[in-house]
Design a protein around this motif. Structure first.
Motif, PDB file in Angstrom:
ATOM      1  N   CYS A 118       0.876  -0.982  -0.092  1.00 40.71           N
ATOM      2  CA  CYS A 118       0.155  -0.008  -0.038  1.00 40.71           C
ATOM      3  C   CYS A 118       0.926   1.194  -0.180  1.00 40.71           C
ATOM      4  O   CYS A 118       1.858   1.486   0.787  1.00 40.71           O
ATOM      5  N   PRO A 119       0.869   1.830  -0.892  1.00 37.37           N
ATOM      6  CA  PRO A 119       1.291   3.450  -1.148  1.00 37.37           C
ATOM      7  C   PRO A 119       1.236   4.398   0.117  1.00 37.37           C
ATOM      8  O   PRO A 119       1.713   5.144   0.412  1.00 37.37           O
ATOM      9  N   HIS A 120      -0.094   4.135   0.620  1.00 43.69           N
ATOM     10  CA  HIS A 120      -0.422   5.066   1.870  1.00 43.69           C
ATOM     11  C   HIS A 120      -0.013   4.826   3.102  1.00 43.69           C
ATOM     12  O   HIS A 120       0.344   5.576   3.760  1.00 43.69           O
ATOM     13  N   CYS A 121      -0.048   3.553   3.659  1.00 38.71           N
ATOM     14  CA  CYS A 121       0.498   2.879   4.910  1.00 38.71           C
ATOM     15  C   CYS A 121       1.593   1.914   4.766  1.00 38.71           C
ATOM     16  O   CYS A 121       2.113   1.670   6.042  1.00 38.71           O
ATOM     17  N   GLY A 122       1.907   1.411   3.893  1.00 41.49           N
ATOM     18  CA  GLY A 122       2.873   0.460   3.761  1.00 41.49           C
ATOM     19  C   GLY A 122       2.821  -0.979   3.824  1.00 41.49           C
ATOM     20  O   GLY A 122       3.498  -1.781   3.848  1.00 41.49           O
TER      21      GLY A 122
END
Length: 75
Positions: free
Chosen positions: A21-25
């Motif tokens: 996820c690019p938002h939370c990893g």
């Protein structure tokens, strides 16, 4: 239309081609997650033959899947 799914950690919309996820990893395909799913499947099948050992496998799988969620980087 590009198929999408949602992150299990932050519920943001993701493409099916991303590894994390690019938002939370969060990386659901981490080794801990894959090991946990394997232990859940194997433990579930083994529960039919040897319940104490199979239930231990299921418990270990749950811990591994939850651990992969908790060990992934936060926002």
């Amino acid at each position: 239309m590009k198929p999408v799914y949602f992150c299990a950690r932050c519920s943001e919309e993701l493409s099916r081609t991303v590894e994390e996820c690019p938002h939370c990893g969060y990386c659901p395909k981490s080794i801990a997650w894959r090991t946990g799913v394997g232990a859940l499947i194997f433990g579930g099948a083994l529960t039919l033959v040897a319940p104490p050992v199979g239930l231990f496998g299921v418990f270990a799988g749950i811990l591994a899947v939850c651990g992969s969620y908790l060990l992934s980087p936060a926002e």
